[in-house]
Design an enzyme around this catalytic site. Sequence first.
Site, mmCIF file in Angstrom:
data_model
loop_
_atom_site.group_PDB
_atom_site.id
_atom_site.type_symbol
_atom_site.label_atom_id
_atom_site.label_comp_id
_atom_site.label_asym_id
_atom_site.label_seq_id
_atom_site.Cartn_x
_atom_site.Cartn_y
_atom_site.Cartn_z
ATOM 1 N N LYS A 1 -10.501 1.954 -1.379
ATOM 2 C CA LYS A 1 -10.582 1.291 -0.078
ATOM 3 C C LYS A 1 -11.981 1.462 0.508
ATOM 4 C CE LYS A 1 -7.210 0.796 3.674
ATOM 5 N NZ LYS A 1 -6.004 1.422 4.275
ATOM 6 N N CYS B 1 -5.180 -3.711 3.191
ATOM 7 C CA CYS B 1 -4.726 -3.459 4.552
ATOM 8 C C CYS B 1 -5.832 -3.590 5.596
ATOM 9 C CB CYS B 1 -4.078 -2.070 4.624
ATOM 10 S SG CYS B 1 -3.014 -1.864 6.072
ATOM 11 N N GLU C 1 0.843 -1.194 0.000
ATOM 12 C CA GLU C 1 0.000 0.000 0.000
ATOM 13 C C GLU C 1 0.879 1.245 0.000
ATOM 14 O OE1 GLU C 1 -3.851 1.672 2.521
ATOM 15 O OE2 GLU C 1 -2.397 0.367 3.496
ATOM 16 N N SER D 1 23.755 5.036 31.654
ATOM 17 C CA SER D 1 23.680 5.200 33.109
ATOM 18 C C SER D 1 24.148 3.995 33.899
ATOM 19 C CB SER D 1 22.233 5.506 33.503
ATOM 20 O OG SER D 1 21.413 4.360 33.294
ATOM 21 N N GLY D 2 24.225 2.840 33.257
ATOM 22 C CA GLY D 2 24.514 1.613 33.990
ATOM 23 C C GLY D 2 23.257 0.895 34.423
ATOM 24 N N GLY D 3 22.089 1.460 34.057
ATOM 25 C CA GLY D 3 20.803 0.829 34.358
ATOM 26 C C GLY D 3 20.301 0.019 33.183
ATOM 27 N N ILE D 4 19.182 -0.673 33.381
ATOM 28 C CA ILE D 4 18.712 -1.631 32.377
ATOM 29 C C ILE D 4 18.152 -0.946 31.133
ATOM 30 C CG2 ILE D 4 16.383 -1.878 33.302
ATOM 31 C CD1 ILE D 4 16.663 -4.900 32.687
ATOM 32 N N PRO E 1 23.347 8.754 26.686
ATOM 33 C CA PRO E 1 23.792 8.824 28.079
ATOM 34 C C PRO E 1 23.632 7.429 28.697
ATOM 35 C CG PRO E 1 22.207 10.572 27.565
ATOM 36 C CD PRO E 1 22.139 9.572 26.451
#
Length: 680
Positions: free
Chosen positions: A67, A128, A45, A312-315, A310
């Site tokens: 359509k 669609c 489409e 951060s060391g987080g998940i 950045p």
Amino acid sequence: MGHLTTLATCSLNQWALDFTGNKERIIESIKLAKEAGASLRIGPELEVTGYGLLDHYNKEILLIRPKLSLANDGNYREMRYFSPWKGERIVENFYLPRSITKIIGQKTCRIGDALISTRDSCLGTETCEELFTPKAPGIGAGLDGCEIFCNSSGSHHELRKLNTRIELIREATLKSGGIYLYSNQQGCDGDRLYYDGSAMIVVNGQVVAQGSQFSLKDVEVVTATVDIEDVRSYRSAKSRALQATKQEAYERIEVEYSLSSDAEDVELLLKPSVPLEFKYHSPEEEIAYGPACWLWDYLRRSRQAGFFIPLSGGIDSCATSVIVHSMCRLVYKDVVAGENKQVLKDLLTIVGEPSTSEWRPSSPQEIAERLFHSAYMGMSKNSSADTRSRAKELAKEIGSYHLDFDIDSVYNAIVGLFTVVTTFTPRFKTSGGTPATNLALQNIQARSRMVLAYLFAQLLPTVRGRNSNNPENQNPGGLLVLGSANVDEALRGYFTKYDASSADINPIGGISKTDLKRFILWAATEFEMPLLQSFIDAPPTAELEPITDTYTQSDEVDMGMSYAELSIYGNLRKREKLGPYGMWSKLIHVWGDKLSPQQVYEKVRWFFWCYGINRHKMTTLTPSYHAEQYSPDDNRFDLRPFLYPGWDWAWRKIEKSISNMGEKGTKVPGAVEGDVKKTV
């Protein structure tokens, strides 16, 4: 004798307004379809700016099939520009523009809900959204003898959505028989969506050809050889025949053309495609590959020099970085294979190498070293050695160009300026401050990181001498800043407006914390990165308050709810369309084995209070990869007020219901007689 024919569908990485590129990709797909011996080819489409070429034949427009049902919720607003067609089986004459008449000499054609009859079969269309509607057009068309259904689609990726799409296509042909050609866009649409390809051909409920769901290819053609007689045999059931006799007839556009060959010896040389087991990606694989392909498209088309994050060391920032690593792996794989020349061409441009360069990456990490930049921006009193170390080790593992520095001087300068102007010194709560001063000091750090992220993103390519060896491009470009706030934090409003969550794009902004953890566990094994387990084990923390012997900041404590609970609230609010009373009513059944109705009320009330006061943040949410049905993104997907008056009526209604329950309204399940009511 059967009626064997080869049919083609495709996935194209088209881009709005890229008329030259779109044309080239369409032509290439047609050439590939012809080389495969296909007698019919369909495309996705909007592959040009309209609905594609499936109704065109030998420089003659046979039918314009508009359509019938428009996508007009969630990510789509088709009715801003279009109106659906008048209705089923309505057909009339259409006067073609003079530009078309000049090319093909044709003045009019038919427009509407009709079928095309060849000498050996009958073709129809579902576009669609029509596949997803309760009364799909293919039902009536199939009963009236349509044997081949062509669906040109623009269906975006969403976690676990492909399963639904496949089942709808299989069911459509299982009930009444037929050959279904499904074509789809593949790639970034220049916005928050990624179209995930998965072109396929289905015969009588069985998949006989399947394209890739996530790919860096701009053109992918899928073909299958099918026997039209198989459809006729499948449709021999008497119950179907009885329903067919009652089906109102469709207008048919007759065309002197056969999809199959009239020569028996030619057909005998064809080999029908055999059914195959459809390949589904796990949700973890979808997270690894969908956002990765989206990032690559966005990077190469924005003509920037790479990414900055950045770290951060987080998940969350870990998950974003691993997705970039996944992107580098996909790029490296295609470069090594050598078939996808466009990937190498784009890579050389991004990393600042001339087109004639002999440079080739020796690993995904070498690609990352050229285009991916990360930085740990710590605070000496608030940042732990563990998060700093994890960020550094992850950067080394994936190969990013990594920086490590503290922002104390920036923070102290801002606080000092405020104190000079107001003669008031704000303090953290651990030093006797108020909730207002505690939050304000956290926000200074968060917003400083955003300013620094954009500074480094703009100038790092210059610092590193990008393009110094490339006379073809003297503009070094900048880096795209990546955000890393997940969908649950957005829903809760657990981030600072205009802080480090503010970025150019965010690959995980539509993904839940629960799914991100599963993805990291999967990547630890699949990408051979055992380091990732340490990110799972570490408790989520913003590290915006001073760490003491007795206090370490925790995300879930700050939020007053768990990430698992946030996913539940999000699904009930958006997918099930429940307000406060409806959510409470649902959850007293879901959580009734562990919480009293009063406790459920307190949880629901806290969620809606947090959601309401933070809703304004959704107006400035970083554009995020759409992956989850409960995304609160205000700019496209979740159009709701951003200033709420409160839900006083709902609270009174719930409180009245609890009061009417008597002791059952406040008694905690499992509590013995005489226990004091517990609150959460």
